[in-house]
Design a protein around this motif. Structure first.
Motif, PDB file in Angstrom:
ATOM      1  N   TYR A 142     -73.881   3.678  -2.959  1.00 25.23           N
ATOM      2  CA  TYR A 142     -73.048   4.445  -2.031  1.00 25.23           C
ATOM      3  C   TYR A 142     -71.595   4.276  -2.458  1.00 25.23           C
ATOM      4  O   TYR A 142     -71.134   3.148  -2.687  1.00 25.23           O
ATOM      5  CB  TYR A 142     -73.236   3.948  -0.598  1.00 25.23           C
ATOM      6  CG  TYR A 142     -72.597   4.852   0.433  1.00 25.23           C
ATOM      7  CD1 TYR A 142     -73.293   5.941   0.939  1.00 25.23           C
ATOM      8  CD2 TYR A 142     -71.301   4.624   0.877  1.00 25.23           C
ATOM      9  CE1 TYR A 142     -72.722   6.784   1.886  1.00 25.23           C
ATOM     10  CE2 TYR A 142     -70.717   5.461   1.821  1.00 25.23           C
ATOM     11  CZ  TYR A 142     -71.430   6.541   2.315  1.00 25.23           C
ATOM     12  OH  TYR A 142     -70.862   7.371   3.241  1.00 25.23           O
ATOM     13  N   ALA A 143     -70.881   5.396  -2.583  1.00 25.51           N
ATOM     14  CA  ALA A 143     -69.515   5.390  -3.112  1.00 25.51           C
ATOM     15  C   ALA A 143     -68.500   5.669  -2.015  1.00 25.51           C
ATOM     16  O   ALA A 143     -68.690   6.572  -1.198  1.00 25.51           O
ATOM     17  CB  ALA A 143     -69.368   6.423  -4.230  1.00 25.51           C
ATOM     18  N   TRP A 144     -67.442   4.878  -2.020  1.00 25.43           N
ATOM     19  CA  TRP A 144     -66.229   5.150  -1.249  1.00 25.43           C
ATOM     20  C   TRP A 144     -65.163   5.549  -2.256  1.00 25.43           C
ATOM     21  O   TRP A 144     -64.460   4.696  -2.795  1.00 25.43           O
ATOM     22  CB  TRP A 144     -65.789   3.921  -0.458  1.00 25.43           C
ATOM     23  CG  TRP A 144     -66.738   3.526   0.633  1.00 25.43           C
ATOM     24  CD1 TRP A 144     -66.712   3.935   1.937  1.00 25.43           C
ATOM     25  CD2 TRP A 144     -67.866   2.640   0.519  1.00 25.43           C
ATOM     26  NE1 TRP A 144     -67.740   3.349   2.638  1.00 25.43           N
ATOM     27  CE2 TRP A 144     -68.461   2.561   1.800  1.00 25.43           C
ATOM     28  CE3 TRP A 144     -68.420   1.921  -0.541  1.00 25.43           C
ATOM     29  CZ2 TRP A 144     -69.584   1.774   2.044  1.00 25.43           C
ATOM     30  CZ3 TRP A 144     -69.544   1.147  -0.306  1.00 25.43           C
ATOM     31  CH2 TRP A 144     -70.114   1.080   0.981  1.00 25.43           C
ATOM     32  N   ASN A 145     -65.100   6.854  -2.565  1.00 23.81           N
ATOM     33  CA  ASN A 145     -64.203   7.365  -3.592  1.00 23.81           C
ATOM     34  C   ASN A 145     -64.453   6.646  -4.925  1.00 23.81           C
ATOM     35  O   ASN A 145     -65.495   6.828  -5.532  1.00 23.81           O
ATOM     36  CB  ASN A 145     -62.742   7.271  -3.147  1.00 23.81           C
ATOM     37  CG  ASN A 145     -61.827   8.154  -3.978  1.00 23.81           C
ATOM     38  OD1 ASN A 145     -62.291   8.868  -4.864  1.00 23.81           O
ATOM     39  ND2 ASN A 145     -60.539   8.118  -3.719  1.00 23.81           N
ATOM     40  N   ASN A 146     -63.555   5.759  -5.378  1.00 27.62           N
ATOM     41  CA  ASN A 146     -63.737   5.113  -6.676  1.00 27.62           C
ATOM     42  C   ASN A 146     -64.295   3.692  -6.561  1.00 27.62           C
ATOM     43  O   ASN A 146     -64.181   2.904  -7.502  1.00 27.62           O
ATOM     44  CB  ASN A 146     -62.416   5.082  -7.440  1.00 27.62           C
ATOM     45  CG  ASN A 146     -61.322   4.342  -6.689  1.00 27.62           C
ATOM     46  OD1 ASN A 146     -61.364   4.213  -5.469  1.00 27.62           O
ATOM     47  ND2 ASN A 146     -60.328   3.846  -7.416  1.00 27.62           N
TER      48      ASN A 146
END
Length: 255
Positions: A142-146
């Protein structure tokens, strides 16, 4: 004089609406779209290097020498360095990231232990060496932007050598050298610090079931030695990767 002033005021009042009507309409300017932050794109192929530390719990139970049932030697823990590389592919759907990866590492995980619990091999040393590791895994993250948090799992392979030699003379008595397969699970945190570069840290646990093995006895021939061997490996590595492809297009609000 008073009549003259009143007439002048009346003329000005009548002329004002006509002049206002002749003014050009104010032009309409459309509001500019509001630019949203540029989002990091985790999709694409990547290649990189990794290095860190691993520790292994290696167990040996010698079950038979010739026709004699012998002993259970137990387990020993030892750590060492790990260095290697990885290659993989990721694709992104919203904030979810999926991937496949292959990783290969040179390792220096060695244990040595003197046999003390049997008169048959009282002055001999058992040595195990793991010098190569391979991981073939799938990833879900799961990504939070970068910033990307992910878990992984799949198959693992290790090159492992077992030796027993005389402690005083160093003469080898028996050995087994083989490639063993097992499973791996892990978790990692990765950060995109540039459009094409990421860095992170990862923990992996490699596990293999007990395996019965007949050793090549060398100087003990023609006596055969059979043993059950077990090895589990934990490793913590730092990683850096080059990603082919960079940031996606900036997202803008539209009206």
């Amino acid at each position: 004089m008073k009549k003259f002033l009143l007439g002048t005021v009346a003329l000005i009042a009548l002329a004002a609406p006509a002049a206002a009507a002749d003014l050009a309409a104010r032009p309409y300017a459309k509001a500019a779209p509001i630019a949203m932050p540029m989002m990091y794109d985790w999709s694409g192929f990547y290649i990189g290097a990794n290095g860190g530390y691993g520790w292994s719990r290696q167990c040996l139970d010698i079950t038979q020498v010739g026709f004699v049932n012998v002993f259970s030697e137990g387990c020993n823990d030892k750590g060492g360095g790990i260095v290697g590389g990885q290659i993989g592919y990721r694709w992104q759907a919203g904030s979810w990231v999926f991937g496949l990866e292959a990783q290969g590492d040179w390792a220096n995980l060695r244990t040595e232990r003197v046999f003390v619990n049997t008169p048959l091999l009282a002055t001999n040393t058992w040595k195990t060496t793991i010098n190569g590791l391979g991981l073939f895994t799938g990833q879900v993250g799961y990504a939070w932007n970068n910033t990307l948090l992910y878990v992984k799992g799949g198959a693992a392979v290790a090159n492992q050598r077992f030796d027993i030699f005389n402690t005083a003379t160093g003469i080898g008595l028996l050995q087994a050298d083989r490639t063993r397969w097992g499973g791996v699970v892990g978790v990692g945190l990765e950060y995109g610090f540039a459009p094409n570069w990421t860095a992170g840290v990862e923990y992996d646990y490699l596990f293999r079931e007990s395996d019965s093995r007949t050793f090549v006895t060398g100087n003990l021939a023609p006596i055969s030695v059979t043993a059950n061997t077990r090895s589990d490996i934990s490793m913590v590595t730092g990683r850096i990767s080059y990603k082919f492809g960079g940031y996606g297009a900036p997202v803008s609000a539209r009206y």
